[in-house]
Design a protein around this motif. Structure first.
Motif, PDB file in Angstrom:
ATOM      1  N   GLY A 113       0.811  -1.209   0.000  1.00  0.00           N
ATOM      2  CA  GLY A 113       0.000   0.000   0.000  1.00  0.00           C
ATOM      3  C   GLY A 113       0.847   1.263   0.000  1.00  0.00           C
ATOM      4  O   GLY A 113       0.527   2.244  -0.683  1.00  0.00           O
ATOM      5  N   LEU A 114       1.945   1.241   0.750  1.00  0.00           N
ATOM      6  CA  LEU A 114       2.863   2.384   0.756  1.00  0.00           C
ATOM      7  C   LEU A 114       3.454   2.605  -0.632  1.00  0.00           C
ATOM      8  O   LEU A 114       3.583   3.741  -1.098  1.00  0.00           O
ATOM      9  CB  LEU A 114       3.995   2.138   1.754  1.00  0.00           C
ATOM     10  N   LEU A 170      -4.141   9.920  11.936  1.00  0.00           N
ATOM     11  CA  LEU A 170      -3.457   9.295  13.073  1.00  0.00           C
ATOM     12  C   LEU A 170      -3.219   7.815  12.810  1.00  0.00           C
ATOM     13  O   LEU A 170      -2.107   7.302  13.018  1.00  0.00           O
ATOM     14  CB  LEU A 170      -4.298   9.468  14.345  1.00  0.00           C
ATOM     15  N   MET A 171      -4.256   7.120  12.343  1.00  0.00           N
ATOM     16  CA  MET A 171      -4.117   5.695  12.060  1.00  0.00           C
ATOM     17  C   MET A 171      -3.047   5.444  11.002  1.00  0.00           C
ATOM     18  O   MET A 171      -2.229   4.537  11.129  1.00  0.00           O
ATOM     19  CB  MET A 171      -5.468   5.125  11.608  1.00  0.00           C
ATOM     20  N   GLU A 172      -3.037   6.272   9.951  1.00  0.00           N
ATOM     21  CA  GLU A 172      -2.045   6.100   8.888  1.00  0.00           C
ATOM     22  C   GLU A 172      -0.635   6.338   9.426  1.00  0.00           C
ATOM     23  O   GLU A 172       0.303   5.610   9.087  1.00  0.00           O
ATOM     24  CB  GLU A 172      -2.336   7.067   7.735  1.00  0.00           C
ATOM     25  N   LEU A 178       4.531   1.441  12.649  1.00  0.00           N
ATOM     26  CA  LEU A 178       4.491  -0.014  12.829  1.00  0.00           C
ATOM     27  C   LEU A 178       5.270  -0.719  11.723  1.00  0.00           C
ATOM     28  O   LEU A 178       6.064  -1.626  11.988  1.00  0.00           O
ATOM     29  CB  LEU A 178       3.034  -0.498  12.837  1.00  0.00           C
ATOM     30  N   LEU A 179       5.041  -0.306  10.483  1.00  0.00           N
ATOM     31  CA  LEU A 179       5.730  -0.940   9.360  1.00  0.00           C
ATOM     32  C   LEU A 179       7.242  -0.716   9.432  1.00  0.00           C
ATOM     33  O   LEU A 179       8.024  -1.572   9.022  1.00  0.00           O
ATOM     34  CB  LEU A 179       5.198  -0.395   8.036  1.00  0.00           C
ATOM     35  N   GLY A 180       7.633   0.428   9.972  1.00  0.00           N
ATOM     36  CA  GLY A 180       9.052   0.731  10.093  1.00  0.00           C
ATOM     37  C   GLY A 180       9.700   0.146  11.333  1.00  0.00           C
ATOM     38  O   GLY A 180      10.912   0.273  11.513  1.00  0.00           O
ATOM     39  N   GLY A 181       8.887  -0.487  12.190  1.00  0.00           N
ATOM     40  CA  GLY A 181       9.430  -1.085  13.393  1.00  0.00           C
ATOM     41  C   GLY A 181       9.719  -0.093  14.509  1.00  0.00           C
ATOM     42  O   GLY A 181      10.391  -0.425  15.493  1.00  0.00           O
ATOM     43  N   HIS A 182       9.204   1.130  14.385  1.00  0.00           N
ATOM     44  CA  HIS A 182       9.438   2.139  15.419  1.00  0.00           C
ATOM     45  C   HIS A 182       8.551   1.912  16.640  1.00  0.00           C
ATOM     46  O   HIS A 182       8.953   2.236  17.763  1.00  0.00           O
ATOM     47  CB  HIS A 182       9.174   3.541  14.862  1.00  0.00           C
ATOM     48  N   TYR A 183       7.335   1.427  16.418  1.00  0.00           N
ATOM     49  CA  TYR A 183       6.383   1.175  17.494  1.00  0.00           C
ATOM     50  C   TYR A 183       6.028  -0.303  17.516  1.00  0.00           C
ATOM     51  O   TYR A 183       5.980  -0.966  16.471  1.00  0.00           O
ATOM     52  CB  TYR A 183       5.081   1.961  17.283  1.00  0.00           C
TER      53      TYR A 183
END
Length: 203
Positions: A113-114, A170-172, A178-183
């Motif tokens: 999607g990104l 906010l969700m995006e 999340l996808l980047g592994g930051h959270y």
């Protein structure tokens, strides 16, 4: 006696090829996509890929539609599990949580999607599809906020359209982290719930 020709499921072939495209995009981004790479990933010839998709753009649009259809199915299944009648806050929370990349399938779709989001900057057809989805989700969120205002559980002065757009953004943003592994999933969901509580109260 002649052999009966095998009936070809053209939809299945197209989905096989589109699935291969998404795996290539998830691994290497849209720049890695070519007829040759997609054909190799699908285990078919480049000629077969060209038979079903005349151009790379055709493949991309078909794959994007597939992601949107899977996302819609996930949302409908999650909504169906809610206790009925569902409160607006529960509908909003369920929609946003379902859209976030919290498992392997959603992470795979999220990575592609990104890539499609970047692709939409130069491909009007893809941009239209993504804009339509954004409008529908933002409208749904705003409608739920207005329903809660009518029920007296959300402040009447709140701009429902602005709040809905903010929740979607906010969700995006959380999904990107999340996808980047930051959270972690726990951190992202905690942040989402904190903002939902600001609008709907501690529901």
């Amino acid at each position: 006696m002649g052999r009966v020709p095998k009936k070809v499921d053209h939809r299945e072939r197209r989905e096989l090829i589109a699935g291969a495209l998404m795996r290539v995009a998830a691994d290497g981004g849209l720049e890695a996509i070519s007829l040759r790479h997609v054909a190799a990933e699908a285990g078919v010839t480049t000629g077969m890929v060209q038979h079903y998709f005349a151009t790379k753009d055709d493949m991309m649009r078909f794959a994007l539609n597939g992601i949107m259809e899977r996302t819609t199915a996930r949302i409908e299944a999650a909504m169906a599990r809610l206790r009925q009648p569902a409160a607006p806050a529960d509908l909003v929370r369920t929609l946003l949580r379902t859209l976030m990349p919290l498992d392997d399938d959603r992470r795979a779709d999220g990575r592609v999607g990104l890539a499609f989001l970047a692709y939409s900057a130069v491909e009007p057809g893809a941009a239209d599809l993504l804009r339509d989805g954004t409008r529908q989700m933002a409208g749904f969120l705003a409608d739920q906020i207005r329903a809660a205002q009518a029920a007296g559980t959300v402040a009447p002065h709140l701009d429902a359209d602005a709040a809905g757009a903010g929740l979607l953004g906010l969700m995006e943003g959380l999904s990107l982290y999340l996808l980047g592994g930051h959270y972690t999933g726990e951190t992202a969901l905690g942040a989402l719930d904190a903002h939902l509580n600001l609008i709907f109260g501690n529901t």
